[in-house]
Enzyme design. Structure first.
Site, PDB file in Angstrom:
ATOM      1  N   ILE A  76      67.393  85.946  53.393  1.00 58.63           N
ATOM      2  CA  ILE A  76      65.790  86.233  54.660  1.00 58.63           C
ATOM      3  C   ILE A  76      65.003  86.572  53.510  1.00 58.63           C
ATOM      4  O   ILE A  76      64.933  86.987  52.897  1.00 58.63           O
ATOM      5  CB  ILE A  76      66.089  87.656  55.141  1.00 58.63           C
ATOM      6  CG1 ILE A  76      67.641  87.791  55.393  1.00 58.63           C
ATOM      7  CG2 ILE A  76      65.030  88.116  55.744  1.00 58.63           C
ATOM      8  CD1 ILE A  76      68.476  88.817  55.491  1.00 58.63           C
ATOM      9  N   LYS A 109      38.705  90.911  42.220  1.00 55.73           N
ATOM     10  CA  LYS A 109      38.156  90.902  43.934  1.00 55.73           C
ATOM     11  C   LYS A 109      37.265  92.474  43.979  1.00 55.73           C
ATOM     12  O   LYS A 109      38.097  93.201  43.627  1.00 55.73           O
ATOM     13  CB  LYS A 109      39.043  91.786  44.599  1.00 55.73           C
ATOM     14  CG  LYS A 109      38.673  91.945  45.977  1.00 55.73           C
ATOM     15  CD  LYS A 109      40.372  92.549  47.247  1.00 55.73           C
ATOM     16  CE  LYS A 109      39.388  93.335  48.235  1.00 55.73           C
ATOM     17  NZ  LYS A 109      40.648  93.807  48.748  1.00 55.73           N
ATOM     18  N   GLY A 126      48.017  97.408  52.390  1.00 58.89           N
ATOM     19  CA  GLY A 126      49.449  97.467  52.151  1.00 58.89           C
ATOM     20  C   GLY A 126      50.068  97.554  50.621  1.00 58.89           C
ATOM     21  O   GLY A 126      50.976  98.170  51.235  1.00 58.89           O
TER      22      GLY A 126
HETATM   23  P1  FAD Z   1      58.913  91.821  53.130  1.00 60.47           P
HETATM   24  O1  FAD Z   1      58.157  91.003  51.764  1.00 60.47           O
HETATM   25  O2  FAD Z   1      59.455  92.083  54.102  1.00 60.47           O
HETATM   26  O3  FAD Z   1      60.500  92.505  51.895  1.00 60.47           O
HETATM   27  C1  FAD Z   1      61.073  92.430  52.724  1.00 60.47           C
HETATM   28  C2  FAD Z   1      62.692  92.402  51.534  1.00 60.47           C
HETATM   29  O4  FAD Z   1      63.750  92.833  52.060  1.00 60.47           O
HETATM   30  C3  FAD Z   1      63.137  90.588  51.544  1.00 60.47           C
HETATM   31  O5  FAD Z   1      63.257  91.017  49.745  1.00 60.47           O
HETATM   32  C4  FAD Z   1      64.554  90.625  51.934  1.00 60.47           C
HETATM   33  O6  FAD Z   1      65.021  89.390  51.416  1.00 60.47           O
HETATM   34  C5  FAD Z   1      65.098  91.845  51.939  1.00 60.47           C
HETATM   35  N1  FAD Z   1      65.431  92.493  53.385  1.00 60.47           N
HETATM   36  C6  FAD Z   1      65.680  91.621  54.281  1.00 60.47           C
HETATM   37  N2  FAD Z   1      66.855  92.382  55.398  1.00 60.47           N
HETATM   38  C7  FAD Z   1      68.155  92.602  54.134  1.00 60.47           C
HETATM   39  C8  FAD Z   1      69.350  92.501  54.123  1.00 60.47           C
HETATM   40  N3  FAD Z   1      70.203  92.325  55.117  1.00 60.47           N
HETATM   41  N4  FAD Z   1      70.021  92.905  52.774  1.00 60.47           N
HETATM   42  C9  FAD Z   1      69.179  92.102  51.705  1.00 60.47           C
HETATM   43  N5  FAD Z   1      68.159  92.451  52.161  1.00 60.47           N
HETATM   44  C10 FAD Z   1      67.281  91.936  52.930  1.00 60.47           C
HETATM   45  N6  FAD Z   1      48.796  93.989  51.912  1.00 60.47           N
HETATM   46  C11 FAD Z   1      47.685  94.060  50.990  1.00 60.47           C
HETATM   47  O7  FAD Z   1      47.826  94.605  50.569  1.00 60.47           O
HETATM   48  N7  FAD Z   1      47.106  92.480  50.962  1.00 60.47           N
HETATM   49  C12 FAD Z   1      47.342  92.083  51.848  1.00 60.47           C
HETATM   50  O8  FAD Z   1      45.743  90.923  51.759  1.00 60.47           O
HETATM   51  C13 FAD Z   1      47.962  91.880  52.585  1.00 60.47           C
HETATM   52  N8  FAD Z   1      48.080  91.015  53.682  1.00 60.47           N
HETATM   53  C14 FAD Z   1      49.086  90.592  54.613  1.00 60.47           C
HETATM   54  C15 FAD Z   1      48.954  89.393  55.409  1.00 60.47           C
HETATM   55  C16 FAD Z   1      49.957  89.473  57.151  1.00 60.47           C
HETATM   56  C17 FAD Z   1      49.825  88.642  57.991  1.00 60.47           C
HETATM   57  C18 FAD Z   1      51.546  90.517  57.093  1.00 60.47           C
HETATM   58  C19 FAD Z   1      51.782  90.634  57.995  1.00 60.47           C
HETATM   59  C20 FAD Z   1      50.772  91.790  55.734  1.00 60.47           C
HETATM   60  C21 FAD Z   1      50.240  91.474  54.657  1.00 60.47           C
HETATM   61  N9  FAD Z   1      50.337  92.658  53.878  1.00 60.47           N
HETATM   62  C22 FAD Z   1      49.102  93.008  52.340  1.00 60.47           C
HETATM   63  C23 FAD Z   1      50.921  93.795  53.582  1.00 60.47           C
HETATM   64  C24 FAD Z   1      51.919  93.042  51.747  1.00 60.47           C
HETATM   65  O9  FAD Z   1      52.524  91.994  52.636  1.00 60.47           O
HETATM   66  C25 FAD Z   1      53.335  93.733  51.865  1.00 60.47           C
HETATM   67  O10 FAD Z   1      53.055  95.277  52.339  1.00 60.47           O
HETATM   68  C26 FAD Z   1      54.329  93.591  51.431  1.00 60.47           C
HETATM   69  O11 FAD Z   1      54.465  92.281  51.112  1.00 60.47           O
HETATM   70  C27 FAD Z   1      55.326  94.481  51.241  1.00 60.47           C
HETATM   71  O12 FAD Z   1      56.080  93.674  51.789  1.00 60.47           O
HETATM   72  P2  FAD Z   1      58.184  94.814  51.645  1.00 60.47           P
HETATM   73  O13 FAD Z   1      58.747  93.836  50.250  1.00 60.47           O
HETATM   74  O14 FAD Z   1      58.139  95.563  52.341  1.00 60.47           O
HETATM   75  O15 FAD Z   1      58.620  93.599  52.913  1.00 60.47           O
END
Ligand code: FAD
Length: 522
Positions: free
Chosen positions: A45, A81, A365
């Site tokens: 994932i 930035k 984010g």
């Molecule tokens: P994810 O990156 O989705 O990571 C999820 C993790 O969970 C992955 O490692 C995956 O392997 C793991 N996982 C999921 N299910 C399981 C499982 N069953 N078992 C083991 N592991 C699992 N934020 C900013 O500050 N600036 C920006 O410019 C910005 N632009 C963005 C643009 C878009 C279009 C989007 C959607 C978001 C943006 N964000 C931005 C937000 C930012 O991308 C997120 O806040 C940040 O990347 C954190 O993501 P995350 O780690 O929560 O989730």
């Protein structure tokens, strides 16, 4: 539950995106080996793969970890930035900045108010902020020898700092970086300091009779037990929403953009100018982000699927980017806009997209993540799991998310653009509680601490001033009292800002020059 009788010692972070690794590295920097941390991350994932522009608070994160810019920035192709540049939100060809710079005030009235009264320059941002001219000029906020520009900014003094300690002291820039490179960098940082890294899929979540998480089951590494579980599984919300069934509070009624398509476009820093800002260019059903990195441009169209089909969004983005992006693969993303009702439930704390997300118009984010981690340290539980700590945490995190929601809604309400159904509907769409009254107040008195969202949410009143005056769709009048006050001091302030900007323009290098030097010295 494991751990000794008085403290929570065993933390399991599920998810290895930006949220997972920021959490693991920060907790490790805070608690050292007094707390054992395991990160479980799936190889199948993927991470969301975007999230490259930040808020100026992020420097406190790197300070806290003890990481100087010259170490981590080149590894993550990072740039500076100084602002968000809003392009075409008022009308085609118009732009303004929301810079990282506090607004000065004269005789108790913000300079924006004086600008409304005297209009020393057509552009409020150029008149009121030194930064605006520097960004137009593509400048770095540091001199070639690394010195920060001469402003009233606070440089950390080798002391680990937090957002809270520096509230009110606006640092003049944030960063752009490659999200996956930062996750890799923090993986190395954390594992070298003792964080355990398990690459595997979590296939089940074990709960006790009270509904507290006892362990997660992985496909190949068996059972992983813990005291505190941090859900960093992104929009899936595997622990918080799925296992613990915490409801999700949608913001979609006031913020309809729920989709994005992203492209990574090659660039050559020896030829292409590196604009020191994130650009948000208004489009027919949303806006396109442009994020200059040392390696490439990150770009994407954030749009509302009620108004635009994904293939049309991709076509528009490709036209916007031009031939440079011809070979880039499009990444289509569905966005969950809103927040988990509570981010901390029982012994599970959701951080990152699982906790909440609003469209990335103000790059909030990663700020949400950073703020949440700092709060987690502040409200870290003992073995009695005192509910007041949990409630305090949930209250502060909820207000940050709800406050940012309100600030983003203002962008659409205030944008002058109304040339199609998307932009017209933005003016009549439902508003979060209290915003309608605040907007009414702001027509006759620019936003101040008493008339903006009351709880801390990372956006000071000056940010509201920028959006209100820059977007141009709401008429704002100067305070009547300004007619009766001597204006000399205000006019002097405007002159000083202009002179200071011109002086800095003469001596500061461009971003390209600054990073070329950093690259050559690496
Ligand atoms: P994810 O990156 O989705 O990571 C999820 C993790 O969970 C992955 O490692 C995956 O392997 C793991 N996982 C999921 N299910 C399981 C499982 N069953 N078992 C083991 N592991 C699992 N934020 C900013 O500050 N600036 C920006 O410019 C910005 N632009 C963005 C643009 C878009 C279009 C989007 C959607 C978001 C943006 N964000 C931005 C937000 C930012 O991308 C997120 O806040 C940040 O990347 C954190 O993501 P995350 O780690 O929560 O989730």
């Amino acid at each position: 539950m494991t751990g000794d009788a008085s403290t929570v010692r065993n933390v399991v972070v599920v998810g290895g995106g930006t949220a997972g690794w920021m959490t693991a590295s920060y907790l490790n920097a805070a608690f050292g080996d007094r707390v054992s941390i395991t990160v479980v991350e799936s190889a199948q994932i993927g991470t969301i793969g975007v999230g490259e522009a930040t808020f100026s608070d992020i420097r406190h994160f790197f300070d806290f970890l003890g990481l100087p810019e010259r170490e981590w920035m080149p590894e993550c192709n990072a740039t500076y930035k100084l602002a968000v540049r809003f392009q075409d939100w008022r009308e085609p060809g118009h732009h303004f900045y929301h810079p990282f710079e506090q607004l000065r005030s004269v005789k108790g009235f913000p300079l924006t108010d004086w600008w409304l009264r005297y209009k020393p320059n057509e552009r409020f941002d150029i008149a009121c902020f030194v930064m605006a001219a520097l960004i137009d000029g593509g400048r770095s906020p540091r001199h070639l020898d690394g010195r920060l520009i001469e402003q009233e900014f606070v440089e950390a003094d080798g002391v680990p700092s937090t957002i809270a300690e520096y509230q009110g002291a606006q640092f003049p820039y944030a960063y752009h970086f490659e999200a996956h490179l930062l996750a890799k960098y923090l993986t190395r940082y954390s594992t070298l300091r003792g964080v355990r890294h398990v690459t595997d899929n979590v296939v089940d979540v074990g709960l006790d009779e009270r509904g507290w998480i006892t362990h997660v089951d992985t496909a190949e590494h068996g059972r992983i037990a813990g005291d505190l579980f941090v859900d960093c599984t992104g929009f899936r919300g595997l622990l918080i929403n799925k296992a613990l069934a915490e409801p999700f509070v949608s913001y979609q009624d006031s913020l309809p953009n729920n989709s994005a398509v992203a492209l990574q476009v090659p660039m050559d820093m020896d030829k292409d100018p590196l604009r020191p800002c994130t650009t948000a260019t208004a489009q027919e059903a949303g806006w396109i982000w442009t994020i200059p990195l040392l390696s490439r441009i990150g770009t994407g169209y954030v749009y509302a699927s009620d108004y635009l089909e994904p293939d049309q969004a991709e076509r528009t983005l490709r036209e916007f980017v031009g031939p440079a992006g011809a070979n880039a693969t499009a990444n289509h993303i569905k966005m969950r806009i809103g927040r988990s009702n509570r981010s901390w439930v029982n012994n599970c704390v959701a951080i990152g997209l699982s906790s909440g997300f609003v469209e990335p118009l103000e790059s909030t984010g990663i700020f949400f993540i950073h703020y949440a981690i700092e709060q987690l340290v502040k409200y870290y539980p003992a073995a009695d799991w005192n509910p007041s700590l949990r409630d305090g945490y949930n209250d502060s995190v909820r207000h940050v998310q709800d406050g940012v929601r309100e600030f983003l809604v203002l962008h659409y309400k205030a944008a002058k653009r109304d040339d199609n159904a998307y932009w017209r509907d933005a003016k009549t769409r439902v508003m979060p509680d209290g915003l309608a009254e605040r907007l009414e107040q702001w027509r006759s008195k620019v936003p101040d601490a008493g008339s903006t969202y009351a709880r801390y949410h990372g956006l000071p009143p000056y940010s509201y001033n920028c959006i209100l005056l820059g977007m141009g769709g709401i008429d704002v009048a100067p305070s009547p009292a300004l007619e009766l006050l001597d204006e000399k001091a205000a006019l002097t302030e405007f002159h000083q800002i202009r002179d200071k900007a011109q002086a800095l323009l003469r001596v500061l290098p461009t971003q390209n020059e600054y990073f070329r030097r950093m690259r050559n010295e690496a």
